[in-house]
Scaffold this motif. Structure first.
Motif, PDB file in Angstrom:
ATOM      1  N   ARG A  23      -9.301 -16.499   3.393  1.00 19.13           N
ATOM      2  CA  ARG A  23      -8.540 -17.753   3.413  1.00 19.13           C
ATOM      3  C   ARG A  23      -7.409 -17.724   4.437  1.00 19.13           C
ATOM      4  NH1 ARG A  23      -9.263 -23.008   1.451  1.00 19.13           N
ATOM      5  NH2 ARG A  23      -7.240 -23.974   1.123  1.00 19.13           N
ATOM      6  N   PHE A  24      -6.766 -16.566   4.604  1.00 21.07           N
ATOM      7  CA  PHE A  24      -5.583 -16.492   5.448  1.00 21.07           C
ATOM      8  C   PHE A  24      -5.776 -15.536   6.634  1.00 21.07           C
ATOM      9  CE2 PHE A  24      -4.099 -17.673   1.178  1.00 21.07           C
ATOM     10  CZ  PHE A  24      -3.564 -18.930   1.472  1.00 21.07           C
ATOM     11  N   SER A  25      -5.649 -14.233   6.422  1.00 20.55           N
ATOM     12  CA  SER A  25      -5.689 -13.312   7.566  1.00 20.55           C
ATOM     13  C   SER A  25      -6.219 -11.953   7.142  1.00 20.55           C
ATOM     14  CB  SER A  25      -4.284 -13.150   8.164  1.00 20.55           C
ATOM     15  OG  SER A  25      -4.243 -12.091   9.091  1.00 20.55           O
ATOM     16  N   ARG A  26      -7.282 -11.500   7.786  1.00 22.87           N
ATOM     17  CA  ARG A  26      -7.785 -10.153   7.538  1.00 22.87           C
ATOM     18  C   ARG A  26      -6.784  -9.117   8.059  1.00 22.87           C
ATOM     19  NH1 ARG A  26     -12.443 -12.507   6.159  1.00 22.87           N
ATOM     20  NH2 ARG A  26     -14.017 -13.324   7.599  1.00 22.87           N
ATOM     21  N   ARG A  27      -6.193  -9.400   9.191  1.00 25.44           N
ATOM     22  CA  ARG A  27      -5.237  -8.484   9.829  1.00 25.44           C
ATOM     23  C   ARG A  27      -4.080  -8.141   8.891  1.00 25.44           C
ATOM     24  NH1 ARG A  27      -0.934 -10.861  14.108  1.00 25.44           N
ATOM     25  NH2 ARG A  27       0.203  -8.953  14.665  1.00 25.44           N
ATOM     26  N   TYR A  28      -3.431  -9.141   8.310  1.00 28.27           N
ATOM     27  CA  TYR A  28      -2.280  -8.878   7.447  1.00 28.27           C
ATOM     28  C   TYR A  28      -2.696  -8.241   6.125  1.00 28.27           C
ATOM     29  CZ  TYR A  28       0.659 -11.426  10.727  1.00 28.27           C
ATOM     30  OH  TYR A  28       1.336 -11.822  11.861  1.00 28.27           O
ATOM     31  N   ALA A  29      -3.881  -8.584   5.628  1.00 24.43           N
ATOM     32  CA  ALA A  29      -4.375  -7.928   4.414  1.00 24.43           C
ATOM     33  C   ALA A  29      -4.545  -6.430   4.644  1.00 24.43           C
ATOM     34  CB  ALA A  29      -5.695  -8.560   3.978  1.00 24.43           C
ATOM     35  N   ILE A  30      -5.103  -6.073   5.798  1.00 26.01           N
ATOM     36  CA  ILE A  30      -5.342  -4.663   6.135  1.00 26.01           C
ATOM     37  C   ILE A  30      -4.031  -3.905   6.289  1.00 26.01           C
ATOM     38  CG2 ILE A  30      -6.180  -3.136   7.975  1.00 26.01           C
ATOM     39  CD1 ILE A  30      -8.412  -5.300   8.432  1.00 26.01           C
ATOM     40  N   CYS A  31      -3.125  -4.436   7.112  1.00 24.85           N
ATOM     41  CA  CYS A  31      -1.886  -3.711   7.432  1.00 24.85           C
ATOM     42  C   CYS A  31      -0.950  -3.637   6.230  1.00 24.85           C
ATOM     43  CB  CYS A  31      -1.189  -4.376   8.619  1.00 24.85           C
ATOM     44  SG  CYS A  31      -2.165  -4.332  10.143  1.00 24.85           S
ATOM     45  N   GLY A  32      -0.863  -4.727   5.468  1.00 21.82           N
ATOM     46  CA  GLY A  32      -0.028  -4.695   4.267  1.00 21.82           C
ATOM     47  C   GLY A  32      -0.546  -3.714   3.241  1.00 21.82           C
ATOM     48  N   SER A  33      -1.873  -3.697   3.076  1.00 19.72           N
ATOM     49  CA  SER A  33      -2.489  -2.762   2.139  1.00 19.72           C
ATOM     50  C   SER A  33      -2.184  -1.320   2.528  1.00 19.72           C
ATOM     51  CB  SER A  33      -3.998  -2.999   2.114  1.00 19.72           C
ATOM     52  OG  SER A  33      -4.646  -2.078   1.264  1.00 19.72           O
ATOM     53  N   LEU A  34      -2.357  -1.003   3.809  1.00 22.31           N
ATOM     54  CA  LEU A  34      -2.099   0.359   4.280  1.00 22.31           C
ATOM     55  C   LEU A  34      -0.673   0.790   3.984  1.00 22.31           C
ATOM     56  CD1 LEU A  34      -2.655   2.954   5.914  1.00 22.31           C
ATOM     57  CD2 LEU A  34      -2.130   1.642   7.985  1.00 22.31           C
ATOM     58  N   PHE A  35       0.301  -0.066   4.302  1.00 21.91           N
ATOM     59  CA  PHE A  35       1.706   0.328   4.119  1.00 21.91           C
ATOM     60  C   PHE A  35       2.023   0.579   2.648  1.00 21.91           C
ATOM     61  CE2 PHE A  35       6.203  -0.298   3.473  1.00 21.91           C
ATOM     62  CZ  PHE A  35       6.754   0.448   4.504  1.00 21.91           C
ATOM     63  N   VAL A  36       1.580  -0.335   1.774  1.00 25.49           N
ATOM     64  CA  VAL A  36       1.930  -0.214   0.362  1.00 25.49           C
ATOM     65  C   VAL A  36       1.242   0.982  -0.279  1.00 25.49           C
ATOM     66  CG1 VAL A  36       1.865  -1.339  -1.887  1.00 25.49           C
ATOM     67  CG2 VAL A  36       2.422  -2.672   0.152  1.00 25.49           C
ATOM     68  N   TRP A  37      -0.080   1.169   0.002  1.00 25.98           N
ATOM     69  CA  TRP A  37      -0.740   2.318  -0.651  1.00 25.98           C
ATOM     70  C   TRP A  37      -0.185   3.632  -0.126  1.00 25.98           C
ATOM     71  CZ3 TRP A  37      -5.381   1.005   2.662  1.00 25.98           C
ATOM     72  CH2 TRP A  37      -5.784   2.052   3.492  1.00 25.98           C
ATOM     73  N   PHE A  61      -7.022  -4.509  -1.274  1.00 26.39           N
ATOM     74  CA  PHE A  61      -6.989  -5.503  -0.204  1.00 26.39           C
ATOM     75  C   PHE A  61      -7.597  -4.983   1.097  1.00 26.39           C
ATOM     76  CE2 PHE A  61      -4.068  -7.033  -3.266  1.00 26.39           C
ATOM     77  CZ  PHE A  61      -3.992  -8.405  -3.104  1.00 26.39           C
ATOM     78  N   TYR A  62      -7.929  -3.687   1.168  1.00 25.45           N
ATOM     79  CA  TYR A  62      -8.353  -3.134   2.459  1.00 25.45           C
ATOM     80  C   TYR A  62      -9.841  -3.287   2.770  1.00 25.45           C
ATOM     81  CZ  TYR A  62      -9.641  -0.073   6.207  1.00 25.45           C
ATOM     82  OH  TYR A  62     -10.197   0.398   7.377  1.00 25.45           O
ATOM     83  N   ILE A  63     -10.722  -2.682   1.970  1.00 26.37           N
ATOM     84  CA  ILE A  63     -12.135  -2.576   2.337  1.00 26.37           C
ATOM     85  C   ILE A  63     -12.795  -3.941   2.573  1.00 26.37           C
ATOM     86  CG2 ILE A  63     -14.422  -1.890   1.503  1.00 26.37           C
ATOM     87  CD1 ILE A  63     -13.024   0.451   2.582  1.00 26.37           C
ATOM     88  N   PRO A  64     -12.641  -4.939   1.673  1.00 23.49           N
ATOM     89  CA  PRO A  64     -13.279  -6.232   1.963  1.00 23.49           C
ATOM     90  C   PRO A  64     -12.800  -6.840   3.278  1.00 23.49           C
ATOM     91  CG  PRO A  64     -12.594  -6.128  -0.334  1.00 23.49           C
ATOM     92  CD  PRO A  64     -11.989  -4.941   0.350  1.00 23.49           C
TER      93      PRO A  64
END
Length: 414
Positions: A77-91, A120-123
């Motif tokens: 719906r929004f952004s794959r890029r931000y889902a990936i980077c946000g997930s990485l930082f938090v985990w 939020f990362y793999i999908p």
């Protein structure tokens, strides 16, 4: 090849390269806990039992599974890029904190937060790769990304030696991985880009689906339902092999934590890397002449998993157990590298991350039950050959399921 096509292909492969360290960390952080089980339980006595350990492993998976469709939908719906980077930082921050927990409840909370962040990362990552890689290179690109996952498991397999080292220990391993991930998230968000939006046949930008539209489209698609089931059944064995095999080998063959971790993770993951690379090439090549090429490659992988599971359950020596795990790795690489490419043949591009999230929801929920159930069965002294015989039977059913999937011609190479 035109200069524009060459530039687009370079960009597509750059996306995969940027995601390789992220994929490695995604599974390294999980595998370390399984490999260092003895050290962690010794350091945190309130864990107490294998059942509690299995509950903690299952807690991560249930939270991860429940939120995977949410992560997938937000990426669509929004952004794959931000889902990936946000997930990485938090985990990565949660990974760092895991190295500082002192009670079972704290560890349970850490794994819960890990499940939330990693969901939020793999999908999003596999959907982004599929956005950039069309049918000609899709299986190879996804296979290369999965290779980094296997390298993460391999690296995690050596963490038992870190845990046993007097001047390092299991807490150091979590500190180091957490800090690296947080630092890598900063350049990643600057370099990674979402792919251009999909265009319809009349030249319009494809609208992003609402939640109800996405669920209706996916859950009324018979081939998608079959893929979800096919994706789930082998995961019962896959998660137990990842999470419990170090402890199984240590107990069965009376070896050290370091040797058990390496034997349980390294050899079959190397085999999976070889199979993922070869399987990606074979699937892309087979697709030139047969729309079901990726399905056939995946089915071949499942046929290898069946005897591997029977063998693991009946192994009389460490060498035989490792050989069966290698066979399992070969089958897993062929299977794992083609799940998203098969999904792309039956689901519209704007629903891919959501679809993969639903696949994760079902698969990993069942994987969490398998972890918990395996711990209970081990406490109850259920023989390994009985448990792994069930896993082999599930793989037999899976072969039938994948062969029933019907790819759509208009999606097969797009």
């Amino acid at each position: 090849m035109s200069s524009d096509s060459s530039r687009s292909l370079r960009t597509a492969w750059l996306v995969v390269v940027l995601l390789l360290p992220v994929a490695l960390l995604n599974y390294l952080d999980r595998q370390m806990l399984a490999t260092m089980k003895s050290s962690v339980m010794e350091s945190i006595p309130s864990i107490q039992s294998n059942e509690n350990w299995g509950l903690m492993l299952g807690q991560f998976k249930w939270v991860y599974a429940f939120l995977s469709p949410v992560g997938g939908y937000l990426a669509d719906r929004f952004s794959r890029r931000y889902a990936i980077c946000g997930s990485l930082f938090v985990w990565s921050a949660v990974t760092w904190w895991t190295g500082h927990v002192t009670t079972f409840n704290e560890l349970l909370w850490a794994r819960t937060l890990m499940g939330i962040s990693e969901a939020f990362y793999i999908p999003a990552a596999l959907a982004l790769i599929s956005d950039y890689h069309t049918g000609a290179t899709r299986s190879r690109a996804v296979g290369l990304h999965q290779m980094a996952i296997y390298l993460g498991v391999i690296t995690g397999g050596f963490s038992g030696y870190v845990a046993d080292a007097p001047h390092l220990g299991w807490r150091f391993a979590f500190d180091a991985c957490g800090l690296f991930g947080m630092f890598y998230a900063v350049p990643l968000v600057m370099l990674l880009r979402d792919a251009p939006r999909q265009m319809s046949a009349d030249g319009r930008i494809v609208a992003r689906a609402t939640v109800s539209d996405a669920m209706f489209s996916l859950l009324t698609n018979l081939s998608f339902i079959l893929l979800v089931l096919y994706f789930t059944l082998p995961a019962l064995a896959g998660w137990v092999v990842r999470d419990w095999m170090p402890a199984i080998l240590k107990e069965q063959f009376h070896i050290g934590q370091g040797q058990a971790g390496v034997s349980a993770a390294v050899y079959w993951q190397v085999a999976a890397i070889v199979a993922a690379i070869f399987g990606g090439w074979l699937a892309d090549r087979w697709m030139r002449t047969n729309i079901r090429g990726r399905i056939y490659v995946s089915a071949i992988g499942m046929l290898l998993i069946i005897p591997a599971m029977f063998g693991v359950g009946n192994a009389g020596s460490l060498g035989i157990a490792v050989a069966c795990l290698v066979l399992f790795g070969l089958g897993w690489g062929l299977f794992d590298g083609n799940n998203m490419p098969i999904l792309c043949q039956i689901v519209r591009p704007e629903l891919r991350a959501t679809g993969y999230g639903i696949m994760n929801l079902v698969s990993i929920s069942c994987g969490g039950l398998a972890d918990w159930g395996f711990g209970r069965m081990r406490d109850a002294q259920v023989p390994l050959n009985v448990i792994f015989g069930v896993f082999a039977s599930a793989a037999i059913v899976s072969v039938v399921l994948v062969l029933l999937i019907r790819p759509r011609a208009e999606l097969a190479r797009g």
